[in-house]
Design a protein around this motif. Sequence first.
Motif, PDB file in Angstrom:
ATOM      1  N   MET A   1      -0.020  -1.368  10.873  1.00  0.00           N
ATOM      2  CA  MET A   1      -1.173  -0.621  10.428  1.00  0.00           C
ATOM      3  C   MET A   1      -1.944  -0.116  11.647  1.00  0.00           C
ATOM      4  SD  MET A   1      -2.520  -2.768   7.191  1.00  0.00           S
ATOM      5  CE  MET A   1      -2.344  -1.751   5.772  1.00  0.00           C
ATOM      6  N   ASP A   3      -5.107  -0.026  12.375  1.00  0.00           N
ATOM      7  CA  ASP A   3      -6.181  -0.868  12.887  1.00  0.00           C
ATOM      8  C   ASP A   3      -5.673  -2.091  13.643  1.00  0.00           C
ATOM      9  OD1 ASP A   3      -7.989   0.897  11.876  1.00  0.00           O
ATOM     10  OD2 ASP A   3      -8.725  -0.402  10.266  1.00  0.00           O
ATOM     11  N   THR A  50       5.134   0.540   7.265  1.00  0.00           N
ATOM     12  CA  THR A  50       3.963   0.955   6.496  1.00  0.00           C
ATOM     13  C   THR A  50       3.987   2.475   6.367  1.00  0.00           C
ATOM     14  OG1 THR A  50       2.701  -0.892   7.357  1.00  0.00           O
ATOM     15  CG2 THR A  50       1.450   0.923   6.409  1.00  0.00           C
ATOM     16  N   GLU A  53       0.586   6.875   3.680  1.00  0.00           N
ATOM     17  CA  GLU A  53      -0.314   6.831   2.523  1.00  0.00           C
ATOM     18  C   GLU A  53      -0.825   5.417   2.255  1.00  0.00           C
ATOM     19  OE1 GLU A  53       3.103   7.827   1.928  1.00  0.00           O
ATOM     20  OE2 GLU A  53       2.566   9.788   2.729  1.00  0.00           O
ATOM     21  N   GLU A  54      -0.067   4.409   2.671  1.00  0.00           N
ATOM     22  CA  GLU A  54      -0.429   3.011   2.428  1.00  0.00           C
ATOM     23  C   GLU A  54      -1.228   2.400   3.574  1.00  0.00           C
ATOM     24  OE1 GLU A  54       3.333   1.180   1.830  1.00  0.00           O
ATOM     25  OE2 GLU A  54       3.652   2.104  -0.129  1.00  0.00           O
ATOM     26  N   ASP A  55      -1.383   3.131   4.666  1.00  0.00           N
ATOM     27  CA  ASP A  55      -2.084   2.605   5.835  1.00  0.00           C
ATOM     28  C   ASP A  55      -3.584   2.551   5.552  1.00  0.00           C
ATOM     29  OD1 ASP A  55      -2.699   1.645   8.310  1.00  0.00           O
ATOM     30  OD2 ASP A  55      -2.227   3.494   9.395  1.00  0.00           O
ATOM     31  N   ASP A  56      -4.064   1.346   5.303  1.00  0.00           N
ATOM     32  CA  ASP A  56      -5.461   1.124   4.970  1.00  0.00           C
ATOM     33  C   ASP A  56      -6.230   0.825   6.257  1.00  0.00           C
ATOM     34  OD1 ASP A  56      -7.822   0.532   3.618  1.00  0.00           O
ATOM     35  OD2 ASP A  56      -7.255  -1.562   3.326  1.00  0.00           O
ATOM     36  N   HIS A  57      -7.298   1.538   6.501  1.00  0.00           N
ATOM     37  CA  HIS A  57      -8.117   1.291   7.687  1.00  0.00           C
ATOM     38  C   HIS A  57      -9.093   0.156   7.371  1.00  0.00           C
ATOM     39  CE1 HIS A  57      -7.300   5.630   9.232  1.00  0.00           C
ATOM     40  NE2 HIS A  57      -6.219   5.001   8.867  1.00  0.00           N
ATOM     41  N   TYR A  58      -8.546  -1.039   7.301  1.00  0.00           N
ATOM     42  CA  TYR A  58      -9.287  -2.216   6.843  1.00  0.00           C
ATOM     43  C   TYR A  58     -10.399  -2.637   7.797  1.00  0.00           C
ATOM     44  CZ  TYR A  58      -6.401  -4.685  10.234  1.00  0.00           C
ATOM     45  OH  TYR A  58      -5.807  -5.084  11.398  1.00  0.00           O
ATOM     46  N   GLU A  60     -12.245  -0.573   9.798  1.00  0.00           N
ATOM     47  CA  GLU A  60     -13.231   0.486  10.008  1.00  0.00           C
ATOM     48  C   GLU A  60     -14.631   0.179   9.451  1.00  0.00           C
ATOM     49  OE1 GLU A  60     -13.427   5.186   9.083  1.00  0.00           O
ATOM     50  OE2 GLU A  60     -11.500   4.362   9.717  1.00  0.00           O
TER      51      GLU A  60
END
Length: 79
Positions: A1, A3, A50, A53-58, A60
């Motif tokens: 990911m 992040d 990953t 589209e599934e890469d969540d910027h958790y 941020e």
Amino acid sequence: MRDDTIHEDDDVKEAIRRLPENVYNDRMFRIKRALDLSMKHAVLPKDQWTKYEEDDHYLEPYLKEVIRERKEREQWSKK
């Protein structure tokens, strides 16, 4: 990911410290898996990559909060 690869300055370290335990554990698993694969000179199987589209910027929202708090402290210390 994305992040997982952010350079860890003081703000990022504080944001990581504030992560919920399950998110922190997931992050550490991904980083350890990446280090293991790097040591073995191997590549993660493509089906485990990953997707964009599934890469969540958790990280941020936590990072933005830490930076906002730091700037606020700096403003208070100027007065």
